[in-house]
Design a protein around this motif. Structure first.
Motif: not given
Lengths: 445, 467
Positions: A91-102, A163-169, A185-192
């Motif tokens: 239904a929706a995609l949310i990405t969270i990473s070192a670059r921010g949220v989209a 998404k995990s940050p890089a080494q040292g971050e 609702a249903t939430i599916s989290e992928e931690v990669i």
């Protein structure tokens, strides 16, 4: 501090160069919440790593090499992802990473009124005064989102990729989820990992930190299915803090798999304050090499006739360790509670270690069920023998048995593709564990 | 509240009386190095024991109070009298025991029990053992059963070889305290292959106000021998706090079989902080059968270290916590050898605001292959305001261990009560019967006379539980 001669560290030490007042002030300027951050900062420095005296013997953060890490701050705004990124059936995609949220919301999510917004700086993190990891996130979070569904139902899952940050971050992020009355609702989290297809980096030092919250508030009668698959590279420290607040008759089904990361120290709090609220939780832990999975679940059955059904299954290979702890509390208000806590372990090597501490704290005699169970056992040789008589090789037989042991948890994942992917990840990990073991046995011989 | 029946009141008084006795010697209240030296000098001990005591005292002083478990904040070490000597020496004949003390134990039924079915009996009154006897035929076989002080003097080799080896003075704060000021307790040695056919019994009595009792028991059962040891504890109810800090060490050498049964019924002002541990060597079996109904706070976790292949551990621990009581009890099985096995059963009842805690450990160390272990702990809460806590620790470090653990907490079911009431019982009688049934796992392990006594104790505890 020089990396050449690392200082000798205690089991509970977690040296973080950025856990300073200055950093709190900087974050408050960008994201707000100065007062709350300051309180959390004080709590972080005052609290012991393990504040529950029952568990102080089972803390080991020595593999977290974060003394030279830098804390990331991501843009406060949420970017828009192209529609093509939306996974099939989501239904929706949310990405969270070192670059921010989209994010990208599909038609169903938009029609239902789902919103994904930056988290308001003044949103408190519950539990900062009693838990050091929670205080860490409360003080130093650098990105946060608020997912809200005020009413109605969304059938398809909301996919969150972290998404995990890089080494040292170090990436410290908050995810708040609010479901209104009778919504579902249903939430599916992928931690990669941050690099797709990257090999797991077994044995390396863990110089990246990913700390996340999942702060779920369920209104009266709301229903949430939450799945999380964590397959981080083995050079990451992962600190997940989850807290679930239940309105009357609210229901949560949570399925979580911990496969990767060098060190996982997680905490789940179920606050079953609403009468008739229910939680069903299944967890898979699969650790090999030098991994440590340290997970604690607190269930507070404060409402009447609440249900808690918690099951954790762990497989430990190599020199891995699993600390699986639970505290189920039934205060006097918790009449008619039905609560079960199961912690099960399977050891695949002589150097692996499984610790289970399923605790109960009960003040109300009028409970329907208050029980826990735990077992640890090897792969049953009779089962191997049986499968071999049916034509399977030894390796196939072992794989079949271990996968069968984990399957009840894997089958709980809401998306069939996710369940299949997790099966693949587990099978690959299992094969790697057996290969490592037989080569170790060969070199020993 | 249900009216307490007069006959029940009388039974409780059976334990609650105290004697006005003039002690031959007692230390001043409070603990200093001088107290430790004074106790040692009174006993005319070998120098090594004084050194041991002083080392332990130093550790006790330096060690923090445990911050887990029960509430120890009101325990004031400076108010306790650490040594009280009621009689000149340990008697072997009942007739020679000083009259007043004899009267105490006669009221408690000790010599009667001895005549009936015991192989031997020992009785400790405050700090000193006042009476010990063992059947003549067993004495001829070399069975030793005497006060620990006497054992140290008469059997120095066995004593020195094993004393403090199972529970070192530095084990915990209370083990250190006991090691510093210990007095009395039982010393038992059963030679190779000797089967002691009937139980040996020890009876511990705190009589004086603010008295600390620090008995030290050392039991060595040699290869292939067997022993059943029973201890009982009572104290009168002073309104001030008394302290019982025992250390019990049991050594079961290869193939030996030891059963250690305790019925702890201290009065509700006693702090009962006891360290009990056994070493089970190859093929040996050790059983702790432990019941706690008395004391204001009990912290006791009988442990068995399985040191030899195929050793077996069995722990049955039951507790009843009533008003003002906290029973923090449990069990430990530490598997250090291959193919060793253990079984733990814990049962607790909480009522009238009492708190029961099960705190247990099962540990399988690297190298202990083929271990099988099971834990079962159940709790009953009879009313609101009472509490049950369960803290099991399961730490497995071998891949072929078979471990299972189960626990439940619940109340007495209305259906069962209703059924029993329809058969003519009062609600109180019905609850009483259900609780007795719940604790039967313990009762059935007792010799019959003790089982009757224990059920009477439970009935006593249960009176007025409802209503």
């Amino acid at each position: 501090m020089s990396a050449a001669t690392p200082a000798r560290r205690g089991l509970a030490d977690l040296p973080l160069p950025w856990a300073t007042e200055r950093e709190v002030a900087r974050l408050a300027r960008i994201l707000g919440g100065g007062n709350l951050r300051a309180l959390a900062h004080t709590a972080f420095h005052a609290l012991p790593t393990e504040s529950n005296l029952l568990f102080t013997g089972y803390v080991d953060l020595r593999s977290a090499e974060l003394q030279e890490s830098t804390l990331l701050t991501t843009p406060a705004t949420i970017g828009e992802l192209p529609a093509r990124d939306l996974p099939d059936g989501a239904a929706a995609l949310i990405t969270i990473s070192a670059r921010g949220v989209a994010t990208h919301l599909g038609a169903e999510a938009r029609a239902a009124g789902l919103t994904v917004e930056p988290l308001a700086g003044e949103t408190p993190v519950a539990g900062v005064d009693g838990d050091r990891m929670t205080a860490l996130i409360g003080a130093y979070w650098g990105s946060g989102i608020q997912i809200t569904l005020a009413r109605g139902a969304i059938e398809a899952p909301i996919v969150i990729k972290i998404k995990s940050p890089a080494q040292g971050e170090a990436l410290v992020t908050r995810i708040a989820v609010t479901l209104g009355e009778n919504s579902s609702a249903t939430i599916s989290e992928e931690v990669i990992g941050s690099h797709v297809g990257r090999d797991t980096n077994s044995g390396a030092t863990a110089r990246a930190l990913l700390a996340t919250t999942s702060e779920v508030k369920l209104g009266k009668g709301a229903k949430l299915r939450l799945a999380s698959i964590q397959e981080l590279p083995e050079d990451v420290v992962y600190l997940p803090v989850r807290r679930h607040d239940f309105g009357a008759n609210a229901e949560l089904q949570i399925a979580a798999a911990q496969v990767g990361a060098r060190l996982v120290r997680g905490r789940i709090d179920h606050q079953l304050t609403g009468n008739g609220s229910k939680v069903r939780q299944v967890e898979v832990l699969f650790a090999g090499g030098e991994q440590l999975h340290d997970l604690t679940t607190y269930s507070l059955h404060a409402g009447e006739k609440t249900v808690g059904d918690l099951l954790a299954k762990g497989v430990f290979a190599g020199k891995a360790r699993g600390f699986v702890k639970g505290v189920t509390t039934i205060p006097r208000s918790g009449r008619g509670t039905n609560s079960y806590l199961g912690e099960f372990g399977m050891l695949l090597s002589k150097t692996a270690r499984s610790v289970a501490i399923p605790s109960l704290w009960i003040d109300q005699p009028d409970c329907e069920r208050a029980a826990h169970g735990s077992s640890v056992g090897p792969i049953d040789q009779n089962q191997i023998f049986y499968l071999r008589t049916r034509g399977l090789t030894e390796a196939e037989a072992r794989r079949t048995i271990v996968m069968g042991y984990l399957e009840p948890v894997v089958a709980e994942l809401p998306l069939e593709e996710e369940a299949d992917r997790l099966r693949e990840v587990l099978a690959a990990k299992l094969d790697a564990a057996f290969v490592a073991q037989s080569s170790a046995a060969a070199s020993a011989a | 509240m249900t009216v307490v029946k007069p006959n029940v009141q009388d039974e409780r008084e059976q334990y609650a009386f105290h004697d006005d006795i003039t002690y031959l010697r007692e230390t001043k209240a409070g603990l200093t190095e001088a107290t430790v030296r004074e106790i040692s000098a009174t006993k005319d001990e070998p120098a090594w024991m004084l050194e041991y005591r002083l080392r332990a005292y130093k550790h006790f002083e330096g060690r923090a109070m445990p911050h887990w478990g029960g509430d120890l904040t009101k325990l004031d070490f400076s108010k306790i009298v650490y040594y009280r000597k009621p009689s000149e020496r340990e008697e072997k004949s009942w007739d020679d025991v000083p009259d007043q003390i004899k009267k105490t134990f006669e009221r408690l039924g000790i010599p009667e029990a001895e005549r009936k079915f015991l192989s031997g009996v020992g009785a400790q009154y405050d700090s000193e053992v006042v009476y010990h006897s063992v059947r003549e035929d067993l004495e001829k076989l070399g069975v030793v059963f005497m006060g620990t002080d006497q054992g140290m003097k008469e059997y120095p080799e066995v004593f020195k070889k094993y004393f403090g080896t199972v529970i070192p003075a530095e084990d915990n704060k209370f083990a250190a305290l006991n090691s510093a000021v210990w007095s009395g307790g039982s010393f038992v040695y059963v030679p190779k292959g000797v089967d002691v056919p009937l139980p040996l019994q020890a009876y511990f009595r705190i009589n004086g106000q603010n008295t600390g009792q620090f008995e030290r028991t050392l039991i060595v059962v040699d290869e292939g021998a067997s022993l059943h040891y029973i201890e009982g504890c009572t104290a009168p109810n002073w309104a001030t706090d008394s302290l019982h800090v025992a250390v019990v060490e049991v050594i079961a050498l290869p193939g030996a079989k030891v059963r250690y049964t305790t019925i702890q019924n201290w009065s509700n002002d006693v702090y009962n902080l006891v360290t009990k541990r056994a070493h089970a060597h190859a093929g040996a079996t050790v059983e702790w059968i432990d019941a706690n109904t008395g004391a204001q706070l009990t912290m006791k976790y009988p442990g068995i270290y399985l040191l030899g292949e195929k050793a077996h551990a069995e722990i049955v621990s039951v507790a009843v916590a009533s008003k003002g009581q906290h029973q923090d009890t449990g069990a430990k099985a530490v598997h250090l050898a291959p193919n060793s096995t253990s079984r733990i059963v814990g049962k607790s009842v909480s009522k009238d605001g009492g708190v029961s805690t099960y705190r247990g450990t099962v540990k399988v160390a690297p190298g202990a292959t083929g271990v099988t272990t099971s834990v079962r702990c159940d709790a009953l809460i009879l009313d609101e305001g009472s509490r049950s806590e369960t803290y099991p620790y399961i730490d497995i470090q071998e891949d072929d261990t078979s471990m299972s653990h189960e626990a439940t907490v619940g109340r007495v079911s209305d259906d069962q009560i209703f059924y029993l009431m329809s058969r003519g019982m009062t609600e109180n009688e019905a609850t009483n019967l259900i609780v007795q049934g719940f604790l039967e796992v313990f009762t059935k392990e007792l010799p019959m006379e003790y089982a009757l006594e224990f059920n009477r104790l439970i009935r006593l505890e249960m009176e007025g539980a409802l209503g």
